[in-house]
Design a protein around this motif. Structure first.
Motif, PDB file in Angstrom:
ATOM      1  N   GLU A  87      18.873 -46.165 -27.538  1.00  0.00           N
ATOM      2  CA  GLU A  87      19.258 -44.720 -27.478  1.00  0.00           C
ATOM      3  C   GLU A  87      21.028 -44.289 -26.862  1.00  0.00           C
ATOM      4  N   LYS A  88      21.511 -45.495 -26.879  1.00  0.00           N
ATOM      5  CA  LYS A  88      22.794 -45.076 -26.306  1.00  0.00           C
ATOM      6  C   LYS A  88      23.589 -44.688 -27.589  1.00  0.00           C
ATOM      7  N   THR A  89      23.455 -45.331 -28.949  1.00  0.00           N
ATOM      8  CA  THR A  89      23.772 -45.336 -30.151  1.00  0.00           C
ATOM      9  C   THR A  89      23.814 -44.306 -31.689  1.00  0.00           C
ATOM     10  N   LYS A  90      22.565 -44.026 -30.964  1.00  0.00           N
ATOM     11  CA  LYS A  90      22.239 -42.899 -32.115  1.00  0.00           C
ATOM     12  C   LYS A  90      22.541 -41.916 -32.664  1.00  0.00           C
ATOM     13  N   LEU A  91      23.929 -41.767 -32.098  1.00  0.00           N
ATOM     14  CA  LEU A  91      25.116 -40.863 -32.999  1.00  0.00           C
ATOM     15  C   LEU A  91      25.550 -41.289 -33.191  1.00  0.00           C
ATOM     16  N   LEU A  92      25.760 -42.288 -32.781  1.00  0.00           N
ATOM     17  CA  LEU A  92      26.731 -43.040 -34.012  1.00  0.00           C
ATOM     18  C   LEU A  92      25.987 -43.556 -35.954  1.00  0.00           C
ATOM     19  N   TYR A  93      24.759 -43.100 -36.019  1.00  0.00           N
ATOM     20  CA  TYR A  93      23.990 -43.987 -36.975  1.00  0.00           C
ATOM     21  C   TYR A  93      24.015 -41.976 -38.108  1.00  0.00           C
ATOM     22  N   ASP A  94      24.225 -40.997 -37.293  1.00  0.00           N
ATOM     23  CA  ASP A  94      24.676 -40.362 -37.928  1.00  0.00           C
ATOM     24  C   ASP A  94      26.023 -39.825 -39.190  1.00  0.00           C
ATOM     25  N   TRP A  95      26.913 -41.324 -38.557  1.00  0.00           N
ATOM     26  CA  TRP A  95      28.216 -41.079 -39.245  1.00  0.00           C
ATOM     27  C   TRP A  95      28.365 -41.800 -40.471  1.00  0.00           C
ATOM     28  N   ILE A 111      35.042 -49.933 -44.247  1.00  0.00           N
ATOM     29  CA  ILE A 111      35.703 -50.202 -43.054  1.00  0.00           C
ATOM     30  C   ILE A 111      34.769 -49.206 -42.219  1.00  0.00           C
ATOM     31  N   ALA A 112      35.313 -48.264 -42.067  1.00  0.00           N
ATOM     32  CA  ALA A 112      34.523 -47.547 -41.111  1.00  0.00           C
ATOM     33  C   ALA A 112      32.804 -48.117 -41.043  1.00  0.00           C
ATOM     34  N   ALA A 113      32.069 -47.747 -41.270  1.00  0.00           N
ATOM     35  CA  ALA A 113      30.491 -47.943 -41.852  1.00  0.00           C
ATOM     36  C   ALA A 113      30.553 -49.821 -41.364  1.00  0.00           C
ATOM     37  N   ALA A 114      31.197 -50.449 -41.580  1.00  0.00           N
ATOM     38  CA  ALA A 114      31.508 -51.821 -40.887  1.00  0.00           C
ATOM     39  C   ALA A 114      31.341 -51.800 -39.249  1.00  0.00           C
ATOM     40  N   LEU A 115      32.536 -50.788 -38.993  1.00  0.00           N
ATOM     41  CA  LEU A 115      33.382 -50.918 -37.432  1.00  0.00           C
ATOM     42  C   LEU A 115      32.176 -50.520 -37.432  1.00  0.00           C
ATOM     43  N   LEU A 116      31.189 -48.702 -37.771  1.00  0.00           N
ATOM     44  CA  LEU A 116      30.205 -48.571 -37.141  1.00  0.00           C
ATOM     45  C   LEU A 116      28.888 -49.500 -36.739  1.00  0.00           C
ATOM     46  N   PHE A 117      28.410 -50.441 -37.388  1.00  0.00           N
ATOM     47  CA  PHE A 117      27.713 -51.603 -37.378  1.00  0.00           C
ATOM     48  C   PHE A 117      27.857 -52.072 -36.441  1.00  0.00           C
ATOM     49  N   LEU A 118      29.061 -52.681 -36.594  1.00  0.00           N
ATOM     50  CA  LEU A 118      29.558 -53.675 -35.244  1.00  0.00           C
ATOM     51  C   LEU A 118      29.159 -52.900 -33.909  1.00  0.00           C
ATOM     52  N   ALA A 119      29.797 -51.772 -33.709  1.00  0.00           N
ATOM     53  CA  ALA A 119      29.433 -51.155 -32.361  1.00  0.00           C
ATOM     54  C   ALA A 119      27.988 -51.276 -32.347  1.00  0.00           C
ATOM     55  N   ILE A 120      27.229 -50.738 -33.167  1.00  0.00           N
ATOM     56  CA  ILE A 120      25.370 -50.814 -33.346  1.00  0.00           C
ATOM     57  C   ILE A 120      24.748 -51.365 -32.468  1.00  0.00           C
ATOM     58  N   SER A 121      25.489 -52.786 -32.964  1.00  0.00           N
ATOM     59  CA  SER A 121      24.949 -54.269 -32.670  1.00  0.00           C
ATOM     60  C   SER A 121      25.648 -54.682 -31.509  1.00  0.00           C
ATOM     61  N   ILE A 142      29.392 -40.079 -43.638  1.00  0.00           N
ATOM     62  CA  ILE A 142      30.876 -40.995 -44.741  1.00  0.00           C
ATOM     63  C   ILE A 142      30.302 -40.888 -46.305  1.00  0.00           C
ATOM     64  N   PHE A 143      28.653 -40.731 -46.071  1.00  0.00           N
ATOM     65  CA  PHE A 143      28.037 -40.476 -47.351  1.00  0.00           C
ATOM     66  C   PHE A 143      28.828 -39.520 -48.174  1.00  0.00           C
ATOM     67  N   TRP A 144      27.995 -38.143 -47.529  1.00  0.00           N
ATOM     68  CA  TRP A 144      27.925 -36.822 -47.577  1.00  0.00           C
ATOM     69  C   TRP A 144      29.918 -37.037 -48.169  1.00  0.00           C
ATOM     70  N   VAL A 145      31.231 -37.204 -47.789  1.00  0.00           N
ATOM     71  CA  VAL A 145      32.083 -36.947 -47.567  1.00  0.00           C
ATOM     72  C   VAL A 145      32.563 -36.998 -48.909  1.00  0.00           C
ATOM     73  N   GLY A 184      32.506 -42.543 -33.185  1.00  0.00           N
ATOM     74  CA  GLY A 184      32.365 -42.244 -35.215  1.00  0.00           C
ATOM     75  C   GLY A 184      33.307 -42.141 -35.454  1.00  0.00           C
ATOM     76  N   LEU A 185      33.784 -41.631 -34.840  1.00  0.00           N
ATOM     77  CA  LEU A 185      35.809 -40.457 -35.379  1.00  0.00           C
ATOM     78  C   LEU A 185      36.736 -41.512 -35.223  1.00  0.00           C
ATOM     79  N   ALA A 186      36.330 -42.708 -33.993  1.00  0.00           N
ATOM     80  CA  ALA A 186      37.088 -43.596 -33.779  1.00  0.00           C
ATOM     81  C   ALA A 186      37.645 -44.803 -35.057  1.00  0.00           C
ATOM     82  N   ALA A 187      35.758 -45.219 -35.770  1.00  0.00           N
ATOM     83  CA  ALA A 187      35.803 -45.980 -36.271  1.00  0.00           C
ATOM     84  C   ALA A 187      36.009 -45.704 -37.860  1.00  0.00           C
TER      85      ALA A 187
END
Length: 179
Positions: free
Chosen positions: A143-151, A127-137, A155-158, A66-69
């Protein structure tokens, strides 16, 4: 491992940037300098490919994915202006170029600048959210990408805290000139 690649890309960004400026202003090779500075986006591409390969080979998403995105999103939005500013600064220092005067902004001018910076942050977050979405897709295994959803929440809170503490604050209480 991926976290170290992110750190390496950040260090590489500054090394390539300073090397490019050194070649331009100390060695007086502007074309070579331009070629070196064009390598900066290659670091982003390396990080993006490494993240995709890691996830594709079955890695369970970690904080670093997630940090990479987020890193890529902010580099895309803020990297170019930073390079331009440092280039102007180096031109001033080493070639008697035009001095960069930090314009002191007050009142609505300052407030407008805060809103512009926040909107750039929103673009980086998008852009980060789009990259996260693409990674999840791409992985397509919740079960392997549930941590990416946290990002998405991070992003929203920051962005929300940034919004309230700077643009909204200065909209309500504009910065006053110091005497």
């Amino acid at each position: 491992m991926l976290l170290w690649l992110i750190v390496g890309c950040e260090i590489g960004f500054w090394i390539i940037l300073f090397l490019g400026l050194f070649i331009r202003y100390a060695l007086k090779f502007p074309k070579t300098s331009k070629a070196v500075l064009l390598c900066v986006p290659l670091l982003d591409l390396i990080l993006l490919v490494a993240t995709a390969i890691d996830l594709h080979h079955g890695a369970t998403a970690e904080f670093a994915h997630g940090l990479a995105a987020v890193y890529l999103g902010f580099t895309v939005v803020y990297g170019g202006p930073l390079i331009k500013w440092l280039d102007q600064y180096a031109a001033y220092k080493f070639q008697s170029g035009e001095k960069i005067e930090a314009e002191q902004k007050y009142g609505w001018s300052h407030t407008l600048d805060e809103w512009k910076q926040w909107l750039k942050g929103v673009a980086a977050g998008a852009i980060a959210a789009a990259l996260l979405f693409l990674a999840i897709s791409y992985v397509n295994q919740p079960e392997k990408t549930k941590l990416l959803y946290d990002w998405f929440q991070y992003i929203f809170w920051v962005l929300l805290i940034w919004l309230v503490c700077w643009p909204v604050w200065y909209s309500l209480f504009p910065k006053k000139a110091t005497s």
